[in-house]
Design an enzyme around this catalytic site. Structure first.
Site, PDB file in Angstrom:
ATOM      1  N   ILE A   1       0.909  -1.233  -0.045  1.00  0.00           N
ATOM      2  CA  ILE A   1      -0.147   0.090   0.089  1.00  0.00           C
ATOM      3  C   ILE A   1       0.887   1.196   0.046  1.00  0.00           C
ATOM      4  O   ILE A   1       0.941   2.390  -0.764  1.00  0.00           O
ATOM      5  CB  ILE A   1      -0.834  -0.185   1.284  1.00  0.00           C
ATOM      6  N   GLU A   2       1.788   1.140   0.695  1.00  0.00           N
ATOM      7  CA  GLU A   2       2.956   2.176   0.623  1.00  0.00           C
ATOM      8  C   GLU A   2       3.522   2.562  -0.580  1.00  0.00           C
ATOM      9  O   GLU A   2       3.819   3.596  -0.995  1.00  0.00           O
ATOM     10  CB  GLU A   2       3.933   2.076   1.701  1.00  0.00           C
ATOM     11  N   ARG A   3       3.747   1.504  -1.361  1.00  0.00           N
ATOM     12  CA  ARG A   3       4.594   1.792  -2.728  1.00  0.00           C
ATOM     13  C   ARG A   3       3.349   2.256  -3.727  1.00  0.00           C
ATOM     14  O   ARG A   3       3.720   2.845  -4.544  1.00  0.00           O
ATOM     15  CB  ARG A   3       4.881   0.346  -3.295  1.00  0.00           C
TER      16      ARG A   3
END
Ligand SMILES: Cc1cc2nc3c(=O)[nH]c(=O)nc-3n(C[C@H](O)[C@H](O)[C@H](O)COP(=O)(O)OP(=O)(O)OC[C@H]3O[C@@H](n4cnc5c(N)ncnc54)[C@H](O)[C@@H]3O)c2cc1C
Length: 381
Positions: A241-243
């Site tokens: 999700i961070e990516r």
């Protein structure tokens, strides 16, 4: 993927938030080395930014992931990447595991205040000795009755000096490697927790980045997110999700930088004619905008595939890798076409150039993305 009027209305509200609540203050925050998260986050929460995909039960918007993509693009347009990154940490890096795997009580106690902007959060994975290789992390949580007793250090932690609680990845058994880690919610007001230093950075200067020390910090075992021993796997899902945040926000950053540079090259004259009339300059800017369009399409594919509940490891890794390289190329080219003035701190290009360098390091370095992709292709990386 077709965005609707609802997306555009939401986009306008985020843009307005950025233009009124953030951009006028960023010079001051950059100089101070941090922005006032406890003042800004409740304002971000008012337009739903901190809990777009989270259940309404906890104060979230219950929207689908496509709104998160729009939000991240708009955050990428900020005049200082640090604040956008900090909001991204709160909404897409430190809280997704809690929303997905947390208990009812945990969500009421920790997630709801984060969505409301009353609590500031951090994600703490990286350590002084290891970042890319998460299997080597050493911070330990030893069980003592109903408590974890946590000892270790975490490095480069965004929001680290302001966080009210931290999503910590620690070892909870001696299994070693990828096994025996857990995600634990650690409130920062507990004895044994300290910020050992605030780090002075090349860019993203409006965001506070800290080294954190855990010296026998005692938290209830009930603060474990999800399953004990499954922390690595849960964190890998959170990293995806961070990516996505990184890739989505890069589109906003590139769009804005290229638009500003197109405007500039019309105004600036070289050798008796506008810089824009030089074919090289026009082609270069057109080529970069074309690459942004490709990234936008890729992001839409990431978003749709994620919404369909399918595995996006490959797509998100490609998007992260591509976006980090592209945003750096865009920042470099925009600075170049501004000439000497582009190198001056008084011009937006200088900060952008410093800020975007992080894109190929943070949230999984380019080489880590390549390692993921090589492995998926059956190469022994
Ligand atoms: C401003 C900032 C904010 C950050 N915020 C957070 C945060 O909030 N929470 C958090 O946990 N972490 C955070 N980080 C840490 C960030 O995620 C790490 O810096 C990153 O994962 C790289 O880890 P490392 O710095 O230990 O570098 P290392 O793992 O030591 O790697 C060094 C370099 O080696 C190369 N490399 C790595 N792996 C491979 C490979 N397999 N093959 C070939 N080359 C390779 C890459 O070029 C990499 O940059 C932040 C970092 C910065 C700079």
């Amino acid at each position: 993927m077709r965005l609707t009027d609802d997306h555009e209305t939401f986009r306008a509200s985020v843009r307005q938030f950025v233009e009124t609540e953030v951009n006028p203050f960023v010079d001051e925050w950059e100089a101070a080395g941090k922005f006032p998260a406890h003042e800004l986050f409740p304002k971000a929460a008012k337009i739903g930014l901190l809990g777009l995909e989270y259940s309404t039960e906890y104060g979230g918007e219950g929207a689908d992931h496509s709104f998160q993509m729009v939000a991240a693009e708009e955050l990428g347009r900020m005049d200082s990447a640090g604040v956008g990154m900090a909001i991204g940490v709160q909404s897409m890096m430190a809280t997704p595991s809690l929303h997905r795997f947390g208990t009812e009580e945990q969500k009421r106690e920790f997630l709801a205040p984060a969505i409301a902007g009353e609590a500031v959060t951090s994600i703490a994975v990286t350590e002084p000795d290891t970042g890319s290789d998460v299997s080597r992390l050493r911070t330990r949580a030893e069980r003592d009755g109903d408590d974890w007793v946590i000892t270790g250090r975490k490095m480069y932690i965004t929001n680290g000096t302001q966080a009210d609680w931290i999503c910590l990845l620690a070892r909870t058994s001696d299994e070693g490697g990828y096994k025996g880690m857990s995600q634990i919610i650690v409130p920062t007001n507990l004895p044994g927790f300290s910020v050992s230093r605030t780090l002075n950075k090349l860019g993203n200067r409006s965001s506070d980045t800290a080294e954190l020390v855990f010296d026998g910090v005692r938290v209830p075992v009930s603060n474990t997110i999800g399953e004990i021993g499954r922390g690595f796997q849960q964190q890998m899902a959170q990293f995806i999700i961070e990516r996505m945040f990184a890739a989505y926000s890069a589109v906003g950053t590139c769009d804005k930088a290229l638009a500003r540079t197109r405007e500039f090259v019309h105004e600036r004259s070289v050798f008796g004619e506008p810089l824009a009339s030089k074919q090289y300059v026009a082609f270069r800017l057109a080529e970069l905008q074309a690459q942004v369009e490709l990234l936008r399409s890729l992001n839409h594919a990431v978003c749709e595939t994620h919404m369909a509940g399918e595995d996006i490891t490959r797509l998100a890794s490609v998007a992260k890798l591509t976006s980090g390289r592209l945003v750096r190329e865009v920042a470099d080219t925009c600075l170049q076409f501004h000439g000497g003035m582009g190198y001056m701190e008084e011009t937006w290009t200088a900060r952008l150039y410093r800020d975007v360098r992080l894109a190929s390091i943070g949230g999984g370095a380019d080489e880590v993305m390549l390692q993921v992709l090589a492995r998926l292709d059956g190469l022994p990386a």
